[in-house]
Write an enzyme that holds these catalytic residues in place. Sequence first.
Site, PDB file in Angstrom:
ATOM      1  N   HIS A  72       6.343   7.397 -14.152  1.00  0.00           N
ATOM      2  CA  HIS A  72       6.183   7.026 -15.568  1.00  0.00           C
ATOM      3  C   HIS A  72       5.175   7.976 -16.215  1.00  0.00           C
ATOM      4  O   HIS A  72       4.120   8.237 -15.653  1.00  0.00           O
ATOM      5  CB  HIS A  72       5.683   5.583 -15.706  1.00  0.00           C
ATOM      6  N   TYR A 198       1.951  -3.177 -22.638  1.00  0.00           N
ATOM      7  CA  TYR A 198       0.766  -4.051 -22.659  1.00  0.00           C
ATOM      8  C   TYR A 198       0.641  -4.576 -24.088  1.00  0.00           C
ATOM      9  O   TYR A 198       0.463  -3.792 -25.028  1.00  0.00           O
ATOM     10  CB  TYR A 198      -0.491  -3.257 -22.321  1.00  0.00           C
ATOM     11  N   PRO A 291      -6.274  -7.348 -12.767  1.00  0.00           N
ATOM     12  CA  PRO A 291      -5.153  -6.411 -12.625  1.00  0.00           C
ATOM     13  C   PRO A 291      -4.754  -5.672 -13.912  1.00  0.00           C
ATOM     14  O   PRO A 291      -3.862  -4.836 -13.883  1.00  0.00           O
ATOM     15  CB  PRO A 291      -4.010  -7.294 -12.136  1.00  0.00           C
ATOM     16  N   LYS A 295      -5.611  -1.296 -10.953  1.00  0.00           N
ATOM     17  CA  LYS A 295      -6.518  -0.531 -10.090  1.00  0.00           C
ATOM     18  C   LYS A 295      -6.697  -1.095  -8.684  1.00  0.00           C
ATOM     19  O   LYS A 295      -7.187  -0.394  -7.795  1.00  0.00           O
ATOM     20  CB  LYS A 295      -7.915  -0.445 -10.750  1.00  0.00           C
ATOM     21  N   TYR A 381      -6.462   5.385 -16.478  1.00  0.00           N
ATOM     22  CA  TYR A 381      -5.274   4.649 -16.008  1.00  0.00           C
ATOM     23  C   TYR A 381      -4.498   5.489 -14.994  1.00  0.00           C
ATOM     24  O   TYR A 381      -4.149   5.006 -13.911  1.00  0.00           O
ATOM     25  CB  TYR A 381      -4.363   4.289 -17.187  1.00  0.00           C
TER      26      TYR A 381
HETATM   27  P1  FAS Z   1      -5.390  -7.378   1.205  1.00  0.00           P
HETATM   28  O1  FAS Z   1      -5.883  -8.717   0.742  1.00  0.00           O
HETATM   29  O2  FAS Z   1      -4.083  -6.878   0.715  1.00  0.00           O
HETATM   30  O3  FAS Z   1      -5.297  -7.365   2.802  1.00  0.00           O
HETATM   31  C1  FAS Z   1      -6.306  -7.973   3.576  1.00  0.00           C
HETATM   32  C2  FAS Z   1      -5.650  -8.474   4.873  1.00  0.00           C
HETATM   33  O4  FAS Z   1      -6.685  -9.010   5.716  1.00  0.00           O
HETATM   34  C3  FAS Z   1      -4.668  -9.605   4.605  1.00  0.00           C
HETATM   35  O5  FAS Z   1      -3.406  -9.297   5.159  1.00  0.00           O
HETATM   36  C4  FAS Z   1      -5.307 -10.813   5.267  1.00  0.00           C
HETATM   37  O6  FAS Z   1      -4.355 -11.701   5.831  1.00  0.00           O
HETATM   38  C5  FAS Z   1      -6.172 -10.163   6.340  1.00  0.00           C
HETATM   39  N1  FAS Z   1      -7.282 -11.032   6.762  1.00  0.00           N
HETATM   40  C6  FAS Z   1      -8.050 -11.831   5.996  1.00  0.00           C
HETATM   41  N2  FAS Z   1      -8.927 -12.510   6.763  1.00  0.00           N
HETATM   42  C7  FAS Z   1      -8.716 -12.116   8.056  1.00  0.00           C
HETATM   43  C8  FAS Z   1      -9.289 -12.465   9.306  1.00  0.00           C
HETATM   44  N3  FAS Z   1     -10.252 -13.388   9.383  1.00  0.00           N
HETATM   45  N4  FAS Z   1      -8.815 -11.860  10.429  1.00  0.00           N
HETATM   46  C9  FAS Z   1      -7.825 -10.934  10.352  1.00  0.00           C
HETATM   47  N5  FAS Z   1      -7.212 -10.574   9.193  1.00  0.00           N
HETATM   48  C10 FAS Z   1      -7.666 -11.163   8.059  1.00  0.00           C
HETATM   49  N6  FAS Z   1      -3.481  -5.281  -7.824  1.00  0.00           N
HETATM   50  C11 FAS Z   1      -2.877  -4.552  -8.780  1.00  0.00           C
HETATM   51  O7  FAS Z   1      -3.216  -3.373  -8.932  1.00  0.00           O
HETATM   52  N7  FAS Z   1      -1.899  -5.105  -9.570  1.00  0.00           N
HETATM   53  C12 FAS Z   1      -1.480  -6.405  -9.420  1.00  0.00           C
HETATM   54  O8  FAS Z   1      -0.621  -6.878 -10.134  1.00  0.00           O
HETATM   55  C13 FAS Z   1      -2.079  -7.190  -8.419  1.00  0.00           C
HETATM   56  N8  FAS Z   1      -1.667  -8.469  -8.212  1.00  0.00           N
HETATM   57  C14 FAS Z   1      -2.284  -9.220  -7.255  1.00  0.00           C
HETATM   58  C15 FAS Z   1      -1.888 -10.554  -7.014  1.00  0.00           C
HETATM   59  C16 FAS Z   1      -2.543 -11.335  -6.058  1.00  0.00           C
HETATM   60  C17 FAS Z   1      -2.107 -12.769  -5.832  1.00  0.00           C
HETATM   61  C18 FAS Z   1      -3.615 -10.777  -5.317  1.00  0.00           C
HETATM   62  C19 FAS Z   1      -4.379 -11.615  -4.295  1.00  0.00           C
HETATM   63  C20 FAS Z   1      -4.005  -9.462  -5.516  1.00  0.00           C
HETATM   64  C21 FAS Z   1      -3.334  -8.663  -6.484  1.00  0.00           C
HETATM   65  N9  FAS Z   1      -3.693  -7.329  -6.700  1.00  0.00           N
HETATM   66  C22 FAS Z   1      -3.096  -6.583  -7.642  1.00  0.00           C
HETATM   67  C23 FAS Z   1      -4.716  -6.689  -5.909  1.00  0.00           C
HETATM   68  C24 FAS Z   1      -4.114  -6.306  -4.567  1.00  0.00           C
HETATM   69  O9  FAS Z   1      -3.049  -5.426  -4.774  1.00  0.00           O
HETATM   70  C25 FAS Z   1      -5.221  -5.738  -3.723  1.00  0.00           C
HETATM   71  O10 FAS Z   1      -5.984  -4.796  -4.458  1.00  0.00           O
HETATM   72  C26 FAS Z   1      -4.723  -5.093  -2.450  1.00  0.00           C
HETATM   73  O11 FAS Z   1      -3.934  -6.024  -1.765  1.00  0.00           O
HETATM   74  C27 FAS Z   1      -5.944  -4.654  -1.651  1.00  0.00           C
HETATM   75  O12 FAS Z   1      -5.548  -4.353  -0.365  1.00  0.00           O
HETATM   76  P2  FAS Z   1      -6.488  -4.743   0.881  1.00  0.00           P
HETATM   77  O13 FAS Z   1      -7.857  -4.323   0.580  1.00  0.00           O
HETATM   78  O14 FAS Z   1      -5.770  -4.247   2.085  1.00  0.00           O
HETATM   79  O15 FAS Z   1      -6.547  -6.344   0.870  1.00  0.00           O
HETATM   80  C1  PHB Z   2       2.698  -4.907 -11.827  1.00  0.00           C
HETATM   81  O1  PHB Z   2       3.745  -4.239 -11.956  1.00  0.00           O
HETATM   82  O2  PHB Z   2       2.616  -5.869 -11.022  1.00  0.00           O
HETATM   83  C2  PHB Z   2       1.493  -4.561 -12.664  1.00  0.00           C
HETATM   84  C3  PHB Z   2       1.521  -3.413 -13.439  1.00  0.00           C
HETATM   85  C4  PHB Z   2       0.404  -3.081 -14.197  1.00  0.00           C
HETATM   86  C5  PHB Z   2      -0.704  -3.914 -14.181  1.00  0.00           C
HETATM   87  C6  PHB Z   2      -0.725  -5.081 -13.386  1.00  0.00           C
HETATM   88  C7  PHB Z   2       0.388  -5.396 -12.624  1.00  0.00           C
HETATM   89  O3  PHB Z   2      -1.793  -3.602 -14.940  1.00  0.00           O
END
Ligand code: FAS
Ligand code: PHB
Length: 389
Positions: A72, A198, A291, A295, A381
Site C-alpha cells: 500500500h 481512518y 493499535p 505499530k 506510519y
Molecule cells: P504475543 O502476545 O503475540 O506473544 C507472546 C506469546 O507468549 C503468546 O503466544 C503467549 O501465549 C506466550 N506466553 C505468555 N505467557 C507465557 C508463559 N507463562 N509461558 C510460555 N509462554 C507464554 N497490533 C497491531 O499492530 N494491530 C492490531 O490490530 C493489533 N490487534 C491486536 C489485538 C489483540 C487482541 C492483541 C492482544 C494485540 C493486538 N496487536 C495489534 C498487538 C499484537 O500484534 C502484538 O504487538 C504482537 O502480538 C506482539 O508480539 P509478541 O511480542 O510476540 O507477543
Molecule cells: C488491521 O488491519 O488489523 C489494522 C490496520 C491498521 C491499524 C490497526 C489494525 O492501525
Amino acid sequence: MRTEVAVIGAGPAGLLLAHLLARAGIDSVVVETRSQEYVASRIRAGILEHAAVELLTSAGLGDRLHAEGHEHRGVYLQWPGERHHLDFLNLTGRSVHVYGQTEVQKDLVAAHQGPVVYEVTDTRLHDVHTDRPHLTFVDRDGVRRRLDATVIAGCDGSFGPSRAAVPESARRVFERTYPYSWLGILADVAPSTDELIYAWHPDGFALHSMRSPSVSRLYLQVPNGTDPAHWSDRQVWDELAKRLGHGQNGWTLTPGPITDKSVLPMRSFVQTPMRHGNLFLAGDAAHIVPPTGAKGLNLAIADVALLARALTAMLRERTTALIDTYSDNALRRVWRCTHFSWWMTTMLHASDDPFDAQLQLSQLRWVTTSTAAATGLAENYAGLPLTFA
Ligand code: FAS
Ligand code: PHB
C-alpha cells in the site's frame, strides 16, 4: 536441558528471535504456554511497516509475504464530508504491506526448525541476575522441566512472567489507558476501498482495513467494557457505514458475513529497562501501544532485530557493546512509536469535549494540507529505518 538462549513465548517476537539466532548458528529453545494452533489462529495485526518487510525478506521469510501480501502506498484520513489520501511512497519513499499477523506466524512456524515446546504451564524464571539463569516449567505430560541457558529472552507478551521477573526496585512502568476500546470484525466481503480508511466521526472513530481481496477487517470505537455480543451484524455495518461516509461522493460500503467479532481495549504501556542481568525483554512483554498507529507487531520485529544482532555479537564475537546498549537503543524506537500511536489515537477518537473535537479536526486538516505535516505522519506510519536508535 541446556541451550544458549531460552525464549519464553512463541508469538512473532519469540519465533522470529529463535529463527534469526538459528541463522547465526546460535541454539535456542522456545517454550510456549498455548498450542501451536491457538497461537497461529489469533487475529491481531494487519500492517507491516517498510523496515519489517525488509527484515523478514532478508531473513528468508518474504516469499509468501511478497506473493500474497499487498503493498500500500498510503492511507486515507477522513472526517464528515472529506476524505484525503496520504501517499507515503511519494512523501518518504517508503510503503507498507497488508499481511496479517496470522500469516507472519505461519511463515515463522514453517521456517523455524529449532525446538519449540508448546502447552507448557507454570513457567518460572530463576537466577536471571547471575551467569547461570534458567527456566523451570511443566510440560504437557505434567513433568517439571529445567532449562539452563546463557541468556533468557522474555517474549511472552503482555501477560507473561518475564516482566515481573524484573524486581520492582529495578524497573519503571509507564502506563496510559484510554476511555474507549475497538470493536473489531473480520468479514468475508471484498474491501470497499483500495487502501485503509481512518475516519474521524463525532459518533466515534472507524477504520476500514483488510486481509485479502476477499476478506475485510474493520473496527469501531466503542465504550470500554462493550460486549461484542450486544452488537448485531446489522448494527455493526450500519454504524460503520455512517462513520465511514457511505453514500458520500458516490462511495459505498459493501457489507458481508461477519466471521469474527471481538473487543480490544486500548492502552499504552512501557516497562524500562528492557534488560535485567541476563534477561532481555522484547515485543509486548516490554511495551503495548494502542493499535491506531499499526505499530504493535512492527515494534516486536524491530526489538528482535536489535536483540538478535546483539546476542550474536555477544555469543559469537564475544563483544558486548551491542548487548549493553540494547535496552537504550530499543527504547528510543519504543518511545517514538508510543508517541505516534498516542497521537494517532487522540487525534482520531471522538470524545465528549467539543474543544477536543476542534483540535482533532484542526490536526486532520493540517496533516492533509501541509506537506511537512503529512511527511511527519508518513515517516512514522511507514516506519523508521531499523537502524533508528
Ligand atoms: P504475543 O502476545 O503475540 O506473544 C507472546 C506469546 O507468549 C503468546 O503466544 C503467549 O501465549 C506466550 N506466553 C505468555 N505467557 C507465557 C508463559 N507463562 N509461558 C510460555 N509462554 C507464554 N497490533 C497491531 O499492530 N494491530 C492490531 O490490530 C493489533 N490487534 C491486536 C489485538 C489483540 C487482541 C492483541 C492482544 C494485540 C493486538 N496487536 C495489534 C498487538 C499484537 O500484534 C502484538 O504487538 C504482537 O502480538 C506482539 O508480539 P509478541 O511480542 O510476540 O507477543
Ligand atoms: C488491521 O488491519 O488489523 C489494522 C490496520 C491498521 C491499524 C490497526 C489494525 O492501525
